[in-house]
Design a protein around this motif. Structure first.
Motif, PDB file in Angstrom:
ATOM      1  N   VAL A  73       0.830  -1.206   0.000  1.00 13.54           N
ATOM      2  CA  VAL A  73       0.000   0.000   0.000  1.00 13.54           C
ATOM      3  C   VAL A  73       0.866   1.258   0.000  1.00 13.54           C
ATOM      4  CG1 VAL A  73      -1.623   1.336   1.406  1.00 13.54           C
ATOM      5  CG2 VAL A  73      -2.015  -1.096   1.028  1.00 13.54           C
ATOM      6  N   ASN A  74       1.936   1.246   0.801  1.00 15.26           N
ATOM      7  CA  ASN A  74       2.820   2.415   0.867  1.00 15.26           C
ATOM      8  C   ASN A  74       3.718   2.551  -0.348  1.00 15.26           C
ATOM      9  OD1 ASN A  74       2.613   3.941   3.514  1.00 15.26           O
ATOM     10  ND2 ASN A  74       2.716   1.853   4.285  1.00 15.26           N
ATOM     11  N   GLY A  75       4.155   1.421  -0.903  1.00 19.68           N
ATOM     12  CA  GLY A  75       5.201   1.467  -1.928  1.00 19.68           C
ATOM     13  C   GLY A  75       4.753   1.388  -3.364  1.00 19.68           C
ATOM     14  N   VAL A  76       3.522   0.930  -3.616  1.00 16.44           N
ATOM     15  CA  VAL A  76       3.127   0.688  -5.006  1.00 16.44           C
ATOM     16  C   VAL A  76       3.054   1.988  -5.808  1.00 16.44           C
ATOM     17  CG1 VAL A  76       0.609   0.810  -4.619  1.00 16.44           C
ATOM     18  CG2 VAL A  76       1.530  -0.635  -6.442  1.00 16.44           C
ATOM     19  N   ALA A  77       2.667   3.088  -5.173  1.00 18.21           N
ATOM     20  CA  ALA A  77       2.615   4.371  -5.886  1.00 18.21           C
ATOM     21  C   ALA A  77       4.008   4.790  -6.337  1.00 18.21           C
ATOM     22  CB  ALA A  77       1.996   5.451  -5.002  1.00 18.21           C
ATOM     23  N   PHE A  78       5.036   4.440  -5.549  1.00 17.84           N
ATOM     24  CA  PHE A  78       6.404   4.781  -5.940  1.00 17.84           C
ATOM     25  C   PHE A  78       6.853   3.988  -7.162  1.00 17.84           C
ATOM     26  CE2 PHE A  78       6.981   5.735  -1.206  1.00 17.84           C
ATOM     27  CZ  PHE A  78       6.647   7.067  -1.392  1.00 17.84           C
ATOM     28  N   VAL A  79       6.403   2.735  -7.257  1.00 15.94           N
ATOM     29  CA  VAL A  79       6.722   1.932  -8.440  1.00 15.94           C
ATOM     30  C   VAL A  79       6.098   2.583  -9.674  1.00 15.94           C
ATOM     31  CG1 VAL A  79       6.512  -0.335  -9.530  1.00 15.94           C
ATOM     32  CG2 VAL A  79       6.856  -0.169  -7.052  1.00 15.94           C
ATOM     33  N   GLY A  80       4.844   3.021  -9.535  1.00 15.97           N
ATOM     34  CA  GLY A  80       4.190   3.727 -10.630  1.00 15.97           C
ATOM     35  C   GLY A  80       4.877   5.035 -10.958  1.00 15.97           C
TER      36      GLY A  80
END
Length: 537
Positions: A73-80
């Motif tokens: 939840v915290n990290g997936v936006a950073f991958v995007g």
């Protein structure tokens, strides 16, 4: 030897600060307000998500997100974001800055709303849907980095370019602050309307059904500033540097900037053709010539941004865990779910107001006086010092009388991150590379930073939760894993300081002076990186 500069670019370099500069700052800056809001608001609601979706009736403690779910939840936006920075950075050099500038905002608006509408028949289904939409939200946010930085640097004059580009980035501070304020307002409104007993009194009632609306409303609010900015982004003309140096359209560049600057400018088609045919404007990103001229610069911008973001995003995303560990936020079992959101938001807002936001604007005020190199070096130095000062005597800070001292020193690490490398790593890649590769190289540098953010989001989560298996909770200070995480972040900041010596000083020079785009075949220019050191471009 340097050729004569194009008149339209000279006019931009020498232009006095005008209304269009402030308009461009607001238009590009509102994108960064939204970026920061969307990336960091998730940290305000992750504990609430755990209570809502992972609470088991009759369990002795409030529900929490499993480590793998919390990391996703915290990290997936950073991958995007990383993916978007690479893709839109490349696209901005191929199609032009303006043509793809609106696409990023549309993605941000749609995916902010969709994140708040995440659905599923089970907790895993809701979390999976949320992660899906936050990936694409991050993808849009990623495009905003290289495009906003490049547009602002190409619009600015050389005297105050650093202040203008860093002012765009400084809106990130207001985005973090805005996230905290929205969470405070929403949670306070719901806490007042739907009073839930403390968890210790009535576990089943500590999370009222209406709590599910809170995180959804907080996430969806991010669509509003992005939507308000769309019209004005579409009204901005393409930058003259792209039109003249990349698209080779001298007439259009002169016409666009004549309107912007409100002066008559001549279309110098002969000069544009001459510049286009020179060696300085023909080599590609993967060429030996690029490595010779800009290889060290790219290594410097990518490495420093990578190291900085490990520390910066770790601090931001998990400050709630750190404050809980030292007892600044009360234990979860002593609060209902809505009040916990309020307490976390209050702590984040206070940190943002007292240190994060002022740090950004100190950079805006001093970057064109002190220079990028000095500010970045200073920021990494003080971040290193304060991290070790927190980590080495960590048990001292967990004692109740010393908690305020911990919070103050922790706040200072945010201040010097923002009056330091968090701002300068954004500014420098927008200045050091040729116009036809500027957006791409900024995207690569920013993506390197987001790789660091991913390391921080996933790695710090597990490190901060670690415990010594040979000791019991009763005899073991809470959050002992955080101490070693802070030591590691101090080491990372120290390496950031060392890699800063690869980055040249760009204060007071035109973009073409820095990149060598006006140079003859030899293309030799010198850039000062410190008091005595020079690096060939």
């Amino acid at each position: 030897m340097t050729r004569e500069q194009l008149g339209v670019l000279n006019a931009l370099d020498a232009a006095k600060t005008q209304w269009y500069h402030f308009t461009a700052i607001v238009i590009a800056g509102m994108g960064f307000f939204t970026d920061a809001y969307d990336l960091f608001c998730i940290s305000l609601v992750t504990k609430l998500l755990g209570r809502i979706y992972y609470h088991v009736d009759g369990a002795p403690k409030p529900g929490t997100l499993p480590p793998n779910v919390a990391a996703a939840v915290n990290g997936v936006a950073f991958v995007g974001t990383l993916t978007g920075q690479l893709f839109f950075g490349w696209l901005g050099d191929k199609m032009g800055r303006k043509k793809v500038y609106g696409i990023t905002l549309i993605l941000m608006v749609v995916c902010s709303i969709a994140s708040g509408l995440s659905f599923g028949k089970s907790p895993k289904g809701v979390m999976a849907t949320l992660c899906f939409f936050r990936f694409w939200l991050g993808f849009g946010i990623g495009g905003d980095y290289p495009l906003s930085a490049t547009i602002m640097s190409e619009y600015a004059n050389k005297k105050t370019r650093g202040a203008f580009v860093s002012a765009v980035f400084a809106m990130q501070g207001f985005g973090i602050l805005g996230g905290g304020i929205v969470a405070l307002i929403v949670s306070a409104a719901f806490d007042h309307a739907f009073k839930a007993p403390a968890y210790a009194v009535n576990p089943a009632a500590s999370t009222v059904p209406q709590a599910d609306y809170i995180w959804r409303m907080i996430l969806m609010f991010g669509a509003i500033p992005a939507a308000l900015t769309y019209y004005w982004r579409m009204k901005m003309p393409e930058t003259a540097r792209y039109t003249a140096l990349v698209a080779k359209n001298a007439k259009q560049a002169a016409a666009d900037m004549s309107k912007v600057l409100n002066v008559a400018l001549k279309a110098e088609e002969d000069k544009v053709i001459q510049l286009a045919g020179s060696q300085a404007n023909s080599f590609g990103l993967f060429s030996r010539e690029f490595m010779k001229r800009h290889g060290l610069h790219l290594l410097g911008t990518t490495s420093t941004w990578f190291l900085l973001d490990i520390a910066f995003y770790s601090q931001n995303l998990f400050q709630k865990d750190i404050f809980s560990a030292i007892g600044w936020i009360p234990p979860a079992a002593s609060m209902n779910a809505i009040h916990e959101v309020y307490k976390i938001a209050k702590a984040q807002t206070l940190i943002a107001l007292c240190s994060t936001v002022p740090g950004y604007w100190f950079t805006v005020a001093f970057i064109d006086r002190m220079g990028r190199f000095t500010i970045q070096l200073m920021g990494f130095f003080f971040m290193t010092v304060f991290m070790f000062a927190l980590a080495i005597p960590y048990h001292h800070w967990t004692l109740k009388p010393n908690r305020i001292g911990f919070v103050i020193m922790y706040s200072l690490t945010f201040f010097f991150a923002n009056f330091g490398p968090n701002a300068t790593t954004f500014v420098l890649p927008a200045e050091l590379f040729p116009a036809r590769l500027r957006s791409t190289c900024h995207g690569i540098s920013a993506a390197s930073g987001k790789a660091g953010a991913i390391v921080g989001a996933f790695g710090f989560l597990y490190a901060a939760q670690s415990r010594d298996p040979t000791k019991t909770d009763a005899g073991y200070p809470p959050g002992i894993g955080i101490r070693y995480s802070l030591i590691m972040l101090g080491v990372i900041n120290f390496f950031g300081l060392l890699f800063t010596f690869l980055v040249p000083e760009s204060k007071g020079k035109s973009l073409e002076e820095l990149t060598g785009e006006n140079d003859d075949e030899s293309g030799e220019t010198e850039l000062q990186t410190g008091p005595t050191r020079t690096i060939p471009v």
